[in-house]
Motif scaffolding. Sequence first.
Motif, PDB file in Angstrom:
ATOM      1  N   GLY A 120       0.787  -1.232   0.000  1.00 17.38           N
ATOM      2  CA  GLY A 120       0.000   0.000   0.000  1.00 17.38           C
ATOM      3  C   GLY A 120       0.813   1.273   0.000  1.00 17.38           C
ATOM      4  N   THR A 121       1.973   1.272  -0.650  1.00 15.64           N
ATOM      5  CA  THR A 121       2.820   2.469  -0.619  1.00 15.64           C
ATOM      6  C   THR A 121       2.262   3.568  -1.522  1.00 15.64           C
ATOM      7  N   ARG A 122       2.521   4.810  -1.135  1.00 15.20           N
ATOM      8  CA  ARG A 122       2.155   5.967  -1.944  1.00 15.20           C
ATOM      9  C   ARG A 122       3.159   7.076  -1.689  1.00 15.20           C
ATOM     10  N   GLY A 123       3.269   7.976  -2.650  1.00 15.46           N
ATOM     11  CA  GLY A 123       4.243   9.042  -2.557  1.00 15.46           C
ATOM     12  C   GLY A 123       3.694  10.299  -1.909  1.00 15.46           C
ATOM     13  N   ALA A 261     -16.371   9.600  -0.405  1.00 15.45           N
ATOM     14  CA  ALA A 261     -15.341   8.671   0.067  1.00 15.45           C
ATOM     15  C   ALA A 261     -14.130   8.663  -0.858  1.00 15.45           C
ATOM     16  N   LEU A 262     -14.354   8.725  -2.171  1.00 16.55           N
ATOM     17  CA  LEU A 262     -13.235   8.730  -3.110  1.00 16.55           C
ATOM     18  C   LEU A 262     -12.355   9.961  -2.922  1.00 16.55           C
ATOM     19  N   PHE A 263     -12.982  11.107  -2.673  1.00 16.09           N
ATOM     20  CA  PHE A 263     -12.222  12.336  -2.437  1.00 16.09           C
ATOM     21  C   PHE A 263     -11.527  12.282  -1.079  1.00 16.09           C
ATOM     22  N   GLU A 264     -12.244  11.846  -0.071  1.00 14.22           N
ATOM     23  CA  GLU A 264     -11.684  11.794   1.285  1.00 14.22           C
ATOM     24  C   GLU A 264     -10.469  10.879   1.358  1.00 14.22           C
ATOM     25  N   HIS A 265     -10.483   9.784   0.605  1.00 11.52           N
ATOM     26  CA  HIS A 265      -9.380   8.827   0.638  1.00 11.52           C
ATOM     27  C   HIS A 265      -8.353   9.058  -0.466  1.00 11.52           C
ATOM     28  N   GLY A 266      -8.504  10.129  -1.222  1.00 10.44           N
ATOM     29  CA  GLY A 266      -7.462  10.548  -2.142  1.00 10.44           C
ATOM     30  C   GLY A 266      -7.403   9.834  -3.475  1.00 10.44           C
ATOM     31  N   TYR A 267      -8.491   9.180  -3.875  1.00  7.00           N
ATOM     32  CA  TYR A 267      -8.474   8.516  -5.181  1.00  7.00           C
ATOM     33  C   TYR A 267      -8.813   9.477  -6.312  1.00  7.00           C
ATOM     34  N   VAL A 268      -9.388  10.615  -5.967  1.00 10.10           N
ATOM     35  CA  VAL A 268      -9.586  11.690  -6.941  1.00 10.10           C
ATOM     36  C   VAL A 268      -9.238  13.010  -6.264  1.00 10.10           C
ATOM     37  N   THR A 269      -8.877  13.997  -7.063  1.00  6.30           N
ATOM     38  CA  THR A 269      -8.635  15.339  -6.562  1.00  6.30           C
ATOM     39  C   THR A 269      -8.995  16.319  -7.666  1.00  6.30           C
ATOM     40  N   VAL A 270      -8.832  17.595  -7.398  1.00  3.08           N
ATOM     41  CA  VAL A 270      -9.190  18.629  -8.367  1.00  3.08           C
ATOM     42  C   VAL A 270      -7.951  19.468  -8.655  1.00  3.08           C
ATOM     43  N   ALA A 271      -7.576  19.532  -9.912  1.00  8.09           N
ATOM     44  CA  ALA A 271      -6.405  20.303 -10.315  1.00  8.09           C
ATOM     45  C   ALA A 271      -6.745  21.783 -10.375  1.00  8.09           C
ATOM     46  N   GLU A 272      -5.708  22.606 -10.407  1.00  3.48           N
ATOM     47  CA  GLU A 272      -5.929  24.040 -10.564  1.00  3.48           C
ATOM     48  C   GLU A 272      -6.645  24.287 -11.888  1.00  3.48           C
ATOM     49  N   LEU A 276     -10.695  17.302 -13.048  1.00  2.00           N
ATOM     50  CA  LEU A 276     -10.681  16.239 -12.058  1.00  2.00           C
ATOM     51  C   LEU A 276      -9.527  15.276 -12.359  1.00  2.00           C
ATOM     52  N   GLN A 277      -8.685  15.018 -11.363  1.00  2.00           N
ATOM     53  CA  GLN A 277      -7.558  14.106 -11.517  1.00  2.00           C
ATOM     54  C   GLN A 277      -7.857  12.782 -10.823  1.00  2.00           C
ATOM     55  N   VAL A 278      -7.425  11.691 -11.432  1.00  2.00           N
ATOM     56  CA  VAL A 278      -7.635  10.356 -10.887  1.00  2.00           C
ATOM     57  C   VAL A 278      -6.301   9.802 -10.421  1.00  2.00           C
ATOM     58  N   TRP A 314      -4.131  21.994  -1.043  1.00  2.00           N
ATOM     59  CA  TRP A 314      -3.790  21.215   0.159  1.00  2.00           C
ATOM     60  C   TRP A 314      -4.176  19.752  -0.035  1.00  2.00           C
ATOM     61  N   HIS A 315      -5.357  19.509  -0.572  1.00  2.00           N
ATOM     62  CA  HIS A 315      -5.815  18.140  -0.795  1.00  2.00           C
ATOM     63  C   HIS A 315      -4.885  17.409  -1.770  1.00  2.00           C
ATOM     64  N   ARG A 316      -4.461  18.080  -2.830  1.00  2.00           N
ATOM     65  CA  ARG A 316      -3.560  17.442  -3.797  1.00  2.00           C
ATOM     66  C   ARG A 316      -2.236  17.048  -3.145  1.00  2.00           C
ATOM     67  N   THR A 317      -1.758  17.877  -2.250  1.00  2.80           N
ATOM     68  CA  THR A 317      -0.451  17.653  -1.644  1.00  2.80           C
ATOM     69  C   THR A 317      -0.480  16.624  -0.523  1.00  2.80           C
ATOM     70  N   HIS A 318      -1.569  16.613   0.251  1.00  3.50           N
ATOM     71  CA  HIS A 318      -1.600  15.806   1.469  1.00  3.50           C
ATOM     72  C   HIS A 318      -2.462  14.555   1.386  1.00  3.50           C
ATOM     73  N   THR A 319      -3.490  14.574   0.553  1.00  2.49           N
ATOM     74  CA  THR A 319      -4.459  13.465   0.560  1.00  2.49           C
ATOM     75  C   THR A 319      -4.433  12.657  -0.728  1.00  2.49           C
ATOM     76  N   PHE A 320      -4.274  13.305  -1.856  1.00  2.00           N
ATOM     77  CA  PHE A 320      -4.293  12.615  -3.149  1.00  2.00           C
ATOM     78  C   PHE A 320      -3.207  11.537  -3.204  1.00  2.00           C
ATOM     79  N   LYS A 321      -3.589  10.361  -3.683  1.00  2.00           N
ATOM     80  CA  LYS A 321      -2.678   9.217  -3.689  1.00  2.00           C
ATOM     81  C   LYS A 321      -1.787   9.246  -4.923  1.00  2.00           C
TER      82      LYS A 321
END
Length: 326
Positions: A120-123, A261-272, A276-278, A314-321
Amino acid sequence: MQPASRSQKVVKKHYEDTIANPVSFEQYAHLLEPDVLDQLKQLFPSGQAQMWGIVPGQREVNVAHVKKMSAGDWVFFTGDKRLYLGGTIALMWRSPELAEELWEKNDNGQTWEYMYALSGTRGFDIPMDEIRSLLGWKSTRNVMGITVLGADDSDTLQTYLTLDPAPAAPRQDDPEQDDRAVAAYDGELERKATRAQRGEQAALKRRLLPGLTGQCALCGRELPGTFLIGAHIKKRAMCTDDEKRDLDNVAMLACTFGCDALFEHGYVTVAEGGALQVSPLAAAIPEIDTHIQERLAGRTVTWWSPKREPYYQWHRTHTFKELPPA
């Protein structure tokens, strides 16, 4: 917390050899104990896994820390003033022979024989100053050696970085221990929300949902308010008081049909700009990948705005997988 500065030539090579390029069990089967090999194959059907190790250290200073570690624990790699990798310890074992084959020996004649496989590694790309502030450390504190955090710091860090559970071998604890702990526990079984927080949440949803229906920010569907929640873009626990009061921008409506749930767990995020990023890690879970491809892929989020961008950033940096760094 595992110190591993990739600016150091030796560490960089080890990282490339056994993290960026997972280790094949078949290739090293002759150096793995049969029970270890069997467990690895069960945990990693692909036949390979990312591996790392810890040297005993002078006067075996690291051994006491190793004894506090076990399968199922979170592990975070730090180096060059950043926290850059997180995952789960899937299995631990000791093998001087395999460690020496993979990583040779250090200048003190030791090898990284206390080994573990990662799942389950992620960067990440989080400044250590931010981690020190989060955990209340002194500004001069660094992770100089293998460091085992206490339960509170561990929970805080895991929540902050949204690291999800991953496959791991069963813990070697007394199987009745958890049941006894629950039976003996006399603390609060529920965390009581304060009236202020409940009032804030109600005000937040009223601000975002003035009518009976509303639009999910991610999938764009118009839905009854019952199926929409006021989802914080930046984790509420990490917001300043001013950010918590920024009701127009700190949150968005998200539906309970998976988008929240997908957003909260970082499977999707929103780019500038709103695209929508997957997460590249979503493809490893067919059910999640199918939902994203059917409902979300290729969408532009109309909820994005310049004022909301700092929260999405913040979400892209800290939560997005993200994938682990190469």
